[in-house]
Design a protein around this motif. Structure first.
Motif, mmCIF file in Angstrom:
data_model
loop_
_atom_site.group_PDB
_atom_site.id
_atom_site.type_symbol
_atom_site.label_atom_id
_atom_site.label_comp_id
_atom_site.label_asym_id
_atom_site.label_seq_id
_atom_site.Cartn_x
_atom_site.Cartn_y
_atom_site.Cartn_z
ATOM 1 N N UNK A 113 6.757 -53.703 48.300
ATOM 2 C CA UNK A 113 8.004 -54.370 48.686
ATOM 3 C C UNK A 113 9.135 -53.389 48.403
ATOM 4 N N UNK A 114 9.922 -53.063 49.413
ATOM 5 C CA UNK A 114 10.996 -52.077 49.222
ATOM 6 C C UNK A 114 12.303 -52.593 49.824
ATOM 7 N N UNK A 115 13.354 -52.563 49.011
ATOM 8 C CA UNK A 115 14.668 -53.009 49.461
ATOM 9 C C UNK A 115 15.640 -51.868 49.663
ATOM 10 N N UNK A 116 16.360 -51.513 48.585
ATOM 11 C CA UNK A 116 17.491 -50.584 48.699
ATOM 12 C C UNK A 116 17.123 -49.247 49.320
ATOM 13 N N UNK A 117 15.941 -48.721 49.006
ATOM 14 C CA UNK A 117 15.532 -47.426 49.556
ATOM 15 C C UNK A 117 15.596 -47.445 51.095
ATOM 16 N N UNK A 118 15.437 -48.631 51.671
ATOM 17 C CA UNK A 118 15.508 -48.741 53.134
ATOM 18 C C UNK A 118 16.892 -49.213 53.590
ATOM 19 N N UNK A 119 17.357 -50.371 53.066
ATOM 20 C CA UNK A 119 18.573 -50.937 53.679
ATOM 21 C C UNK A 119 19.864 -50.238 53.252
ATOM 22 N N UNK A 120 19.791 -49.425 52.196
ATOM 23 C CA UNK A 120 20.988 -48.654 51.827
ATOM 24 C C UNK A 120 20.931 -47.226 52.377
ATOM 25 N N UNK A 121 19.839 -46.882 53.048
ATOM 26 C CA UNK A 121 19.712 -45.516 53.588
ATOM 27 C C UNK A 121 20.672 -45.322 54.764
ATOM 28 N N UNK A 122 21.102 -44.074 54.957
ATOM 29 C CA UNK A 122 21.946 -43.780 56.122
ATOM 30 C C UNK A 122 21.206 -44.084 57.408
ATOM 31 N N UNK A 123 19.904 -43.794 57.387
ATOM 32 C CA UNK A 123 19.068 -44.095 58.546
ATOM 33 C C UNK A 123 17.872 -44.939 58.090
ATOM 34 N N UNK A 124 18.038 -46.263 58.086
ATOM 35 C CA UNK A 124 16.971 -47.133 57.579
ATOM 36 C C UNK A 124 15.618 -46.903 58.259
#
Ligand code: BMP
Length: 209
Positions: free
Chosen positions: A185-196
């Motif tokens: 389960x991954x949140x911030x690493x994806x939705x806070x990325x410049x390019x999700x």
């Protein structure tokens, strides 16, 4: 095959739907919880279900009757799964499983943050065995402590193990899967990325290599 679950903890409906569409190709499911549901309403479950199966992370921790009512609401909005706390005991977990129908019930066995060592870890084994006996589909176990995933896997048989704590909390996707998790389960690493989409693809590749 190991799968990636997006923890979509944003508080804006449009942003949530945009990110979900952007990264959908790499996902097994999307987990949503109080931040998004409180901001956007329960209908966000119906909307996001059009993109990917939705797991409601409501961490239900209540008496059996209240648990049943919450599970029913999630089911009526088309959720694929719901997360409940295990420490509340067998009758509440059984109420969730009985009410879930085709929806999957995931029981929190041990959380990923340091505070889980204060009380929760002492009871992990009992929670895992109880969840298995009652017929839950899966468990939540910490990617921040892969050795604990291995231990939990040794008790869990072939239950699904969903592991949060990858990325922002320091855990590794590869290590969690090697330890015995079926999904991360991954949140911030994806939705806070410049390019999700790029971030999601990198995690997806890590799981499938
Ligand atoms: P992030 O990758 O941004 O740290 O998000 C992790 C997600 O998983 C959050 O939605 C959090 O509430 C959830 N979670 C967790 O981090 N640890 C747990 O033990 C159980 C969780 O549900």
């Amino acid at each position: 095959m190991a799968g990636l679950i997006l923890a979509l903890d944003v508080t804006d409906r449009e942003k949530a739907i945009n990110i979900a569409n952007e990264v959908a190709d790499y996902l097994h499911a999307i987990k949503i919880g109080w931040p998004l549901v409180m901001a956007a309403g329960m209908d966000i479950i119906d909307s996001l279900s059009q993109i990917k199966p939705i797991i409601c992370d409501f961490k239900v921790a209540d008496i059996p009757n209240t648990t049943k009512l919450i599970v029913r609401e999630a089911r009526n909005h088309g959720a694929m799964g719901i997360i409940v706390h295990g420490f509340v005991g067998r009758d509440s977990i059984k109420a969730a499983v009985d009410e879930a129908g085709k929806m999957k019930v995931y029981v929190v066995a041990e959380m990923s943050h340091p505070g889980a060592l204060d009380f929760m870890q002492k009871h992990t084994d009992d929670i895992v065995l109880m969840a298995k006996e009652v017929g839950a589909a899966g468990l939540i176990a910490p990617a921040t402590r892969p050795e604990r995933i291995t231990h939990i896997r040794s008790l869990a048989g072939d239950m699904e193990i969903l592991a949060p704590g990858v990325g922002a909390q320091g855990g590794s996707a590869k290590e969690a899967i090697e330890a015995g998790a079926t999904h991360i389960i991954v949140g911030r690493r994806i939705y806070e990325a410049n390019e999700p989409a790029k971030a999601a693809k990198a995690l997806y590749d890590e799981l499938t290599l």
